[in-house]
Design a protein around this motif. Structure first.
Motif, PDB file in Angstrom:
ATOM      1  N   GLY A 259       4.995  -2.381   5.205  1.00 49.84           N
ATOM      2  CA  GLY A 259       4.393  -2.483   6.531  1.00 49.84           C
ATOM      3  C   GLY A 259       5.063  -1.576   7.553  1.00 49.84           C
ATOM      4  N   ARG A 260       5.464  -0.388   7.113  1.00 50.51           N
ATOM      5  CA  ARG A 260       6.170   0.557   7.981  1.00 50.51           C
ATOM      6  C   ARG A 260       5.266   1.721   8.355  1.00 50.51           C
ATOM      7  NH1 ARG A 260      11.648   2.128   5.267  1.00 50.51           N
ATOM      8  NH2 ARG A 260      12.495   2.194   7.374  1.00 50.51           N
ATOM      9  N   GLY A 261       5.656   2.446   9.390  1.00 49.17           N
ATOM     10  CA  GLY A 261       4.991   3.664   9.794  1.00 49.17           C
ATOM     11  C   GLY A 261       5.916   4.835   9.555  1.00 49.17           C
TER      12      GLY A 261
ATOM     13  N   GLY B 243      -6.120   7.227   0.165  1.00 49.65           N
ATOM     14  CA  GLY B 243      -6.639   8.585  -0.013  1.00 49.65           C
ATOM     15  C   GLY B 243      -5.704   9.461  -0.809  1.00 49.65           C
ATOM     16  N   LEU B 244      -4.417   9.382  -0.513  1.00 50.33           N
ATOM     17  CA  LEU B 244      -3.435  10.241  -1.193  1.00 50.33           C
ATOM     18  C   LEU B 244      -3.261   9.834  -2.650  1.00 50.33           C
ATOM     19  CD1 LEU B 244      -1.597  12.641  -0.604  1.00 50.33           C
ATOM     20  CD2 LEU B 244       0.242  11.010  -0.130  1.00 50.33           C
TER      21      LEU B 244
ATOM     22  N   GLU C  32      -2.109   2.472  10.074  1.00 51.32           N
ATOM     23  CA  GLU C  32      -2.791   3.663   9.563  1.00 51.32           C
ATOM     24  C   GLU C  32      -2.388   4.000   8.125  1.00 51.32           C
ATOM     25  OE1 GLU C  32      -3.319   6.764  13.027  1.00 51.32           O
ATOM     26  OE2 GLU C  32      -1.298   5.896  13.125  1.00 51.32           O
ATOM     27  N   VAL C  33      -1.252   3.507   7.704  1.00 50.75           N
ATOM     28  CA  VAL C  33      -0.678   3.895   6.411  1.00 50.75           C
ATOM     29  C   VAL C  33      -1.543   3.489   5.215  1.00 50.75           C
ATOM     30  CG1 VAL C  33       1.314   3.566   4.872  1.00 50.75           C
ATOM     31  CG2 VAL C  33       1.669   4.059   7.305  1.00 50.75           C
ATOM     32  N   PRO C  34      -2.109   2.276   5.147  1.00 44.83           N
ATOM     33  CA  PRO C  34      -2.883   1.928   3.945  1.00 44.83           C
ATOM     34  C   PRO C  34      -4.031   2.885   3.635  1.00 44.83           C
ATOM     35  CG  PRO C  34      -2.343  -0.057   5.155  1.00 44.83           C
ATOM     36  CD  PRO C  34      -1.949   1.107   6.032  1.00 44.83           C
TER      37      PRO C  34
ATOM     38  N   GLU D 164       3.260   4.770  -0.530  1.00 50.17           N
ATOM     39  CA  GLU D 164       3.131   3.483  -1.232  1.00 50.17           C
ATOM     40  C   GLU D 164       4.208   2.517  -0.739  1.00 50.17           C
ATOM     41  OE1 GLU D 164       1.467   0.630  -3.151  1.00 50.17           O
ATOM     42  OE2 GLU D 164       0.637   2.615  -3.560  1.00 50.17           O
ATOM     43  N   ALA D 165       5.432   3.005  -0.622  1.00 53.41           N
ATOM     44  CA  ALA D 165       6.526   2.167  -0.118  1.00 53.41           C
ATOM     45  C   ALA D 165       6.287   1.781   1.346  1.00 53.41           C
ATOM     46  CB  ALA D 165       7.859   2.887  -0.276  1.00 53.41           C
TER      47      ALA D 165
END
Length: 173
Positions: free
Chosen positions: A165-167, A116-117, A109-111, A159-160
């Protein structure tokens, strides 16, 4: 003390744990982590230096409510909807205080949240700020600097997360 925002990153292999028990990935004393206090101490001296590495923890103080308002999907900021998920939620008030809001955001979900942010720029914040009035009584220039500073921190954090590839699990409380 007020209601604040804390987010902790987690590696992809902990995604199921984050879904099943998000509290297990949160600190037992997030304010101590954010302010450089000794955890659970009744008396401690704050260093105001975040203890956890910035890649592992995001502290948004009370700016979360402004960022929640800023990212709430509107016709003016159509891309904001994906990143609103990062700030959505509120505590549940009751007689003895409140119960925090906790949410898990999975690595996949992060990308979209990052996109958006990171698309929100200073001009959009300035336009939004014309209608935003802080409940904390800050003047307009101070409030704008406050929101822009925490927006930048949030952008760097996601971004990090996306790069690694973290949540994340976040707590508003």
């Amino acid at each position: 003390m007020g209601i604040r925002y804390y987010a902790y990153a987690f590696d992809a292999d902990l995604a199921q744990q984050a879904v099943d028990d998000p509290h297990s990935l949160l600190s037992s004393d997030p304010l101590a982590d954010a302010w450089g206090l000794e955890p659970h101490a009744s008396v401690s001296i704050a260093t105001f230096e975040q203890i956890s590495p910035k890649r592992d923890m995001l502290y948004l103080d009370k700016a979360w409510s402004a960022l929640q308002s800023l990212t709430c999907p509107t016709t003016d900021v159509p891309d904001a909807g994906s990143c609103y998920r990062m700030f959505e939620g509120n505590v549940t008030m009751h007689d003895m205080g409140w119960d925090p809001w906790v949410r898990t955001i999975l690595p996949e979900e992060v990308p979209a949240i990052r996109d958006g942010l990171c698309a929100i720029d200073e001009d959009q914040v300035r336009s939004w700020a014309r209608t935003w009035r802080s409940r904390h009584g800050a003047d307009d220039d101070d409030e704008l600097r406050y929101v822009l500073d925490y927006l930048t921190r949030a952008q760097e954090f996601v971004e990090a997360l996306a790069t690694d590839g973290r949540g994340m699990v976040y707590l508003i409380g």
